[in-house]
Scaffold this active site. Structure first.
Site, mmCIF file in Angstrom:
data_model
loop_
_atom_site.group_PDB
_atom_site.id
_atom_site.type_symbol
_atom_site.label_atom_id
_atom_site.label_comp_id
_atom_site.label_asym_id
_atom_site.label_seq_id
_atom_site.Cartn_x
_atom_site.Cartn_y
_atom_site.Cartn_z
ATOM 1 N N ALA A 174 0.527 -1.453 0.001
ATOM 2 C CA ALA A 174 -0.059 0.039 -0.007
ATOM 3 C C ALA A 174 0.977 1.191 -0.014
ATOM 4 O O ALA A 174 0.782 2.271 -0.901
ATOM 5 C CB ALA A 174 -0.997 0.117 1.264
ATOM 6 N N ALA A 175 1.867 1.385 1.009
ATOM 7 C CA ALA A 175 2.509 2.657 1.024
ATOM 8 C C ALA A 175 3.449 2.812 -0.109
ATOM 9 O O ALA A 175 3.552 4.024 -0.690
ATOM 10 C CB ALA A 175 3.243 2.717 2.408
ATOM 11 N N ARG A 197 2.861 10.169 -11.385
ATOM 12 C CA ARG A 197 1.753 11.369 -11.857
ATOM 13 C C ARG A 197 2.376 12.664 -11.707
ATOM 14 O O ARG A 197 2.156 13.411 -12.516
ATOM 15 C CB ARG A 197 0.567 10.846 -10.966
ATOM 16 C CG ARG A 197 -0.659 10.200 -11.541
ATOM 17 C CD ARG A 197 -1.996 10.613 -11.045
ATOM 18 N NE ARG A 197 -1.936 10.643 -9.215
ATOM 19 C CZ ARG A 197 -2.170 9.483 -8.535
ATOM 20 N NH1 ARG A 197 -2.070 8.312 -9.045
ATOM 21 N NH2 ARG A 197 -2.074 9.880 -7.154
ATOM 22 N N GLU A 253 10.442 -5.348 -4.382
ATOM 23 C CA GLU A 253 9.410 -6.029 -3.642
ATOM 24 C C GLU A 253 10.011 -7.358 -3.523
ATOM 25 O O GLU A 253 10.481 -8.119 -4.719
ATOM 26 C CB GLU A 253 8.144 -6.157 -4.292
ATOM 27 C CG GLU A 253 6.936 -7.130 -3.809
ATOM 28 C CD GLU A 253 6.802 -7.077 -2.183
ATOM 29 O OE1 GLU A 253 6.673 -5.882 -1.698
ATOM 30 O OE2 GLU A 253 7.009 -8.000 -1.399
ATOM 31 N N CYS A 279 -6.407 -6.993 3.912
ATOM 32 C CA CYS A 279 -7.734 -6.943 4.625
ATOM 33 C C CYS A 279 -8.611 -7.890 3.979
ATOM 34 O O CYS A 279 -9.495 -8.335 4.822
ATOM 35 C CB CYS A 279 -8.360 -5.521 4.560
ATOM 36 S SG CYS A 279 -6.886 -4.396 5.509
ATOM 37 N N VAL A 325 15.997 -5.649 -0.665
ATOM 38 C CA VAL A 325 16.844 -4.708 -0.262
ATOM 39 C C VAL A 325 17.257 -5.297 1.053
ATOM 40 O O VAL A 325 16.855 -5.492 2.127
ATOM 41 C CB VAL A 325 16.191 -3.553 -0.346
ATOM 42 C CG1 VAL A 325 17.382 -2.529 0.336
ATOM 43 C CG2 VAL A 325 15.635 -2.999 -1.449
ATOM 44 N N ASP A 366 3.346 0.566 7.509
ATOM 45 C CA ASP A 366 3.339 -0.088 8.895
ATOM 46 C C ASP A 366 4.645 -0.163 9.491
ATOM 47 O O ASP A 366 4.768 -0.531 10.649
ATOM 48 C CB ASP A 366 2.859 -1.614 8.776
ATOM 49 C CG ASP A 366 1.373 -1.846 8.424
ATOM 50 O OD1 ASP A 366 0.854 -0.421 8.271
ATOM 51 O OD2 ASP A 366 0.838 -2.809 7.977
ATOM 52 N N ALA A 398 -3.764 -0.273 7.096
ATOM 53 C CA ALA A 398 -3.919 0.027 5.833
ATOM 54 C C ALA A 398 -4.382 1.454 5.400
ATOM 55 O O ALA A 398 -3.662 2.463 4.378
ATOM 56 C CB ALA A 398 -4.793 -0.773 4.789
ATOM 57 N N ASN A 434 -1.617 3.736 3.096
ATOM 58 C CA ASN A 434 -1.945 4.490 1.746
ATOM 59 C C ASN A 434 -1.767 6.093 1.849
ATOM 60 O O ASN A 434 -1.284 6.656 0.750
ATOM 61 C CB ASN A 434 -3.385 4.237 1.427
ATOM 62 C CG ASN A 434 -3.862 3.144 0.825
ATOM 63 O OD1 ASN A 434 -3.683 2.838 -0.467
ATOM 64 N ND2 ASN A 434 -4.146 2.071 1.504
#
Lengths: 459, 459
Positions: free
Chosen positions: B13-14, B24, B35, B45, B83, B286, B304, B308
């Site tokens: 999410a983050a 953008r 990732e 969720c 990482v 988190d 969450a 976000n």
């Protein structure tokens, strides 16, 4: 204010809220409520649902009976008593007993005017014909109910496509009548912006209701065995029952005759303590205008919510307190068959027309989104349409509207709370709101709309 | 920041919020997301509902596929890349390719740490036995799902009675397993005050779930063909499947090793722009602590919603913007079978323990009411329990909790919005909220509670 006499004109939401509050705060006070009708404290908003059969008895709409008000709260309730004049100098009211027609004078230390509102009577010949109804009081509801039960009408024409008109359209459909709604303005639900109403109107029609917008009723005529509703644009509509739901007007006559200050809206002017221009007279409920938190001037928006709060504030102040009524947003929600629509603050149209946000309304911004009301993968997720109206200069939220089959009702209150706090769309986008897939998204749809709105702020 | 390289550690999410925002705002920027897992941007969720069968495919939980992120958003997503070190001086990260085990250095102009959290591993022998699971990532969910499908377990023991534990209890019941929940603390849902949980706990038990509170698991053992969960207080519980749902811990190791400032909560410290103590390194999600709007100090509440928003703020700032993350309230809602429970701000217990409202918590006030969620005469009206926590000196709202079968979810957000605006219970009582009989009361239950609370303010 102990051992004093408080007189309250009107025994509905505002009057009884005030009476109860005064009795709680000052048990020594004599509180007299004059109510010209038979009932006090009933849920007027529940009446369409009793007529339609969702609620099984009109007794369930009674919040407080006369007997309970007298015995449990010690309020001297007098039904069938009409106050016909206020003498602010002598501090007394003239009361007519509707039973025998006799009158008497009742002195007061403090007076509350809670006379409410009455159905507007549009200039249409035939409003008094049998089978033509309005719906404002429980007595009206009982008349309609009795007519439905005894006459078994097949065809209902409703004049007016606002909240009451649409709630009654549903009630009549629940009773399997043919229903036609005639609205003079170009859309039903005229206190919403047009794009918020389109799907709702289509849904109402899918439920078997014929809608004629932009249609003016010129007369209601007897057309044995039924009635005929004559319009300019849609011809003559046959009906067995006609409901006139063209809004209400504040009952300000007593106040006007007493020389009290009236507002520009035609309702009674009060200060933020619900006091009129006479220091011994308070007023609350649908007969007064309230300060509008967005327009920053008084507005007349008669709603049960404001009547309850205004009555409570008046009662607290009459009991010697110092309570303040902060103002209104006109927040409202209405069930329209399977849809729910809700509004708070100003619509885009109203914001532009107000002249408060640029002479031509040039600072009024708006954003509209449609999103699932809950996680898109959740079974039964429904499209939810959200509109935010904001000031493009600083992003301050001015209004919100919601429409959908689920997730509307309490979401509007997030917007109402944000407007009250003078939040911007940026603030709303960053609110820490709840999320779980059965209920919402990581960004609530209101926030998704706020983040879209944000692109148009300061530009 | 055009033509620069932004490196993001973590594609959930983050991380993906930030990546999308940067792309953008600055389409020229090279945004690399490392990732270590296989998936990015999925609805964690929603996992219990896929496992329980409410959602029919795990594919429906994918918010954004790797392919779509690359092609549609131009984000250089690299899954199976871990990482393993950050060199803040040279501004580069060391990345291990999990496929072949080789490593490389990746320089960055700006770095975002979005490493999330991992399941807490309580000090219990046997956590690695087959049939013992945690649920944090989609891979975990897939392991549980596969085990359920292939092994057809009959008995599940869930260690931990928080949100995930209870959502999974429902999922396992939906699959007709026998379910036992073991909670070390005296109640399930330990981040609620006790009186808000009583009916919910009874309801969970009525659904066939055995609950052992105040019960500590000392070991999980092989007990062919199944497992045995050994407790001090409730004996040995047989199980075919064990879910360890005892919370999560922030993944702050990379940040700590890089010498970044860590918060007192053990999570990564960031300022209100989501920047760490190194001006070229941001962090979100988190793995970070946030400013708590009520406690007025940093707190670690992994949700969450905050991930976000924090990711979006970090991304905007990395793209040269000036976005501010205002803080959190820990607002959360959870479905527990037919109940919904929700919380925002601080509980009474937490307020007292904080020392922020009197040394002994003597300024902490609370009010609890139970009322119908809609008009009492409306068919299907359900009792709704509302608790408000407030500062007795000035009435400021500090927290709210709701529990009931209907009307909970968006109502908590009214309270969250009011707390954010630093409203008092008096302010809440006077909010112009929506009302119609199918949805609420003239005073919303939150306002009824606020008006009860008001009696205890300034006294």
């Amino acid at each position: 204010m102990s051992s004093s006499t408080m007189v309250i004109i009107g025994g509905d939401a505002a009057g009884m809220s005030a009476a109860s509050k005064i009795r709680r705060e000052c048990p020594d006070t004599h509180v007299i409520v004059f109510e010209k009708g038979e009932h006090i404290s009933y849920s007027a908003c529940g009446m369409p649902y009793w007529i339609g059969g969702v609620v099984d008895s009109d007794r369930r709409l009674l919040v407080l009976t006369v007997d309970a008000a007298r015995k449990r709260r010690g309020i001297d309730v007098r039904t069938h008593h009409e106050v016909v004049a206020i003498d602010p100098v002598r501090r007394e009211v003239t009361v007519r007993q509707l039973g025998d027609g006799t009158s008497f004078q009742q002195p007061y230390d403090l007076l509350l005017i809670a006379t409410g509102a009455s159905p507007a009577r549009p200039p249409i010949p035939g409003l008094d014909l049998p089978g033509v109804f309005t719906l404002r009081s429980l007595s009206h509801a009982q008349q309609i109910y009795h007519f439905l039960e005894s006459r078994q009408p097949r065809r209902a024409v409703i004049i007016g496509g606002g909240y009451i008109g649409l709630e009654m359209a549903e009630a009549f459909r629940d009773r399997e009548l043919e229903v036609t709604v005639v609205e003079m303005l170009p859309q039903i639900l005229p206190n919403f912006d047009p794009e918020m109403v389109e799907e709702v109107a289509a849904h109402v029609q899918q439920q078997g209701v014929t809608i004629h917008t932009g249609t003016r009723v010129t007369a209601i005529q007897q057309d044995n065995p039924g009635l005929a509703v004559v319009t300019e644009e849609a011809g003559t509509l046959p009906a067995d029952l006609v409901l006139v739901a063209t809004g209400v007007r504040p009952n300000g006559e007593l106040a006007r005759q007493a020389g009290l200050r009236m507002g520009q809206t035609g309702a009674i002017w009060v200060d933020d303590h619900m006091r009129t221009s006479d220091e011994h007279i308070y007023a609350a409920g649908d007969c007064v205008e309230h300060y509008h938190l967005v327009l920053e001037e008084n507005a007349w928006i008669p709603l049960a919510t404001s009547a309850n709060k205004g009555g409570r504030v008046a009662g607290e102040n009459m009991a010697g307190g110092d309570a303040r009524f902060p103002g209104i947003l006109g927040t409202a929600v209405v069930k329209v068959f399977d849809y729910t629509v809700a509004v708070t603050g100003v619509t885009e149209q109203a914001a532009r027309a107000s002249g408060k946000f640029g002479e031509q309304g040039e600072w009024v911004g708006s954003a509209v989104i449609t999103n699932d009301d809950k996680a898109g993968y959740w079974p039964g997720a429904e499209p939810l349409k959200v509109k935010l109206v904001f000031d493009r200069r600083d992003g301050r939220v001015l209004g919100g509207q919601l429409a959908g089959k689920a997730g509307v009702n309490k979401r509007i209150d997030i917007v109402a709370t944000a407007i009250t706090a003078r939040m911007t769309v940026a603030d709303v986008g960053m609110l820490d709101l709840s999320y779980a897939p059965p209920y919402s998204h990581p960004y609530d749809p209101v926030q998704i709309c706020a983040n879209v709105a944000l692109r148009d702020v300061g530009r």
